[in-house]
Enzyme design. Structure first.
Site, PDB file in Angstrom:
ATOM      1  N   LYS A 118       0.389  -0.658   0.072  1.00 48.78           N
ATOM      2  CA  LYS A 118      -0.175  -0.151  -0.347  1.00 48.78           C
ATOM      3  C   LYS A 118       0.976   1.718   0.543  1.00 48.78           C
ATOM      4  O   LYS A 118       0.739   1.937  -0.992  1.00 48.78           O
ATOM      5  CB  LYS A 118      -1.019   0.713   1.164  1.00 48.78           C
ATOM      6  CG  LYS A 118      -2.243   1.820   1.342  1.00 48.78           C
ATOM      7  CD  LYS A 118      -0.867   2.439   1.650  1.00 48.78           C
ATOM      8  CE  LYS A 118      -2.330   3.533   1.736  1.00 48.78           C
ATOM      9  NZ  LYS A 118      -1.608   4.611   2.766  1.00 48.78           N
ATOM     10  N   ASP A 136      -6.198   0.850   0.786  1.00 47.80           N
ATOM     11  CA  ASP A 136      -6.162   0.695   2.505  1.00 47.80           C
ATOM     12  C   ASP A 136      -7.779   0.497   2.988  1.00 47.80           C
ATOM     13  O   ASP A 136      -8.568   0.177   1.598  1.00 47.80           O
ATOM     14  CB  ASP A 136      -6.150   2.553   2.832  1.00 47.80           C
ATOM     15  CG  ASP A 136      -6.925   2.880   1.708  1.00 47.80           C
ATOM     16  OD1 ASP A 136      -8.351   3.266   1.892  1.00 47.80           O
ATOM     17  OD2 ASP A 136      -6.906   4.316   1.697  1.00 47.80           O
TER      18      ASP A 136
END
Length: 208
Positions: A118, A136
């Site tokens: 991420k 996320d």
DNA sequence: AACTCGGGGCA
DNA sequence: TGCCCAGAGTT
């Protein structure tokens, strides 16, 4: 027009100025800000990094801080011990292996301690302008609710989104979904009655 | 897949 | 007071 395209055009019209809300002026600053953003609010991260980056601008300068000093500097963000340790270890690698610069590849970034897929995607897309989808909790939740993806594995969500969204829109779509997740499609008490996507949403809550 | 790290903000 | 916040690493 497919359902996905309808959703994307509504998001584009609703959040025309969606952008990365972490403040940074260099790839290094974005890497640090993103590492700090784990389970913290971006507003708090910006407060902390504004102070931090005023005195320390490069990995070399970060390495002049002790672990205790780094912990104190970021303490109010929480998870501070692991973050401080990982940031110093990452700065060490940047200086030793990359000439003090942030590498621009997924392989190199995810090799840095404290940098996962991420964080790497946020840096690649926002600092290097490489098309990427960072998944996320907001992106995961919103894309699931809208039926753009399904499941809880962020890597699989990323693949699903990348396959149903045009590559040229990956970076913006990432920001649209986050902005929507924060403003309307919240984890608790989503504001379905005022959501422009409600007519297209399989998960919409009917007004009470 | 579940757990842990963690202080701060907000209803 | 309880729960979430632009996650990652370990078990």
């Amino acid at each position: 027009m497919s359902n996905v395209n309808s959703i994307l055009s509504i998001l584009a019209a609703t959040y025309p100025e969606a952008h990365c809300e972490l403040n940074f002026s260099t790839p290094f600053e974005l890497l640090i800000a993103t590492m700090l953003s784990a389970q913290a609010t971006d507003k708090k991260v910006n407060q902390v990094t504004e102070r931090l980056f005023r005195d320390y601008k490069t990995p070399e300068q970060f390495l002049t801080m002790s672990l205790a000093e780094m912990e104190q500097a970021i303490k109010e963000l929480g998870l501070y011990h692991n973050k401080a340790k990982n940031i110093l270890a990452t700065c060490h690698i940047l200086v030793e292996n990359y000439g003090g610069e942030v590498p621009g590849s997924m392989e190199a970034l995810t090799q840095l301690p404290g940098v996962g897929r991420k964080t790497a995607n946020v840096v690649l897309s926002n600092a290097f302008h490489i098309p990427a989808m960072a998944v996320d909790t907001h992106v995961l939740r919103v894309s699931n609710r809208l039926g753009l993806a399904s499941g809880t594995n962020p890597d699989l969500i990323e693949k699903q989104l990348m396959s149903c969204i045009p590559r040229s829109q990956w970076i913006q779509a990432h920001h649209w979904l986050i902005w929507h997740g924060r403003r309307i499609c919240a984890a608790r008490n989503p504001k379905c009655p005022e959501c422009p996507l409600s007519p297209l949403c399989p998960s919409r809550l009917l007004p009470a």
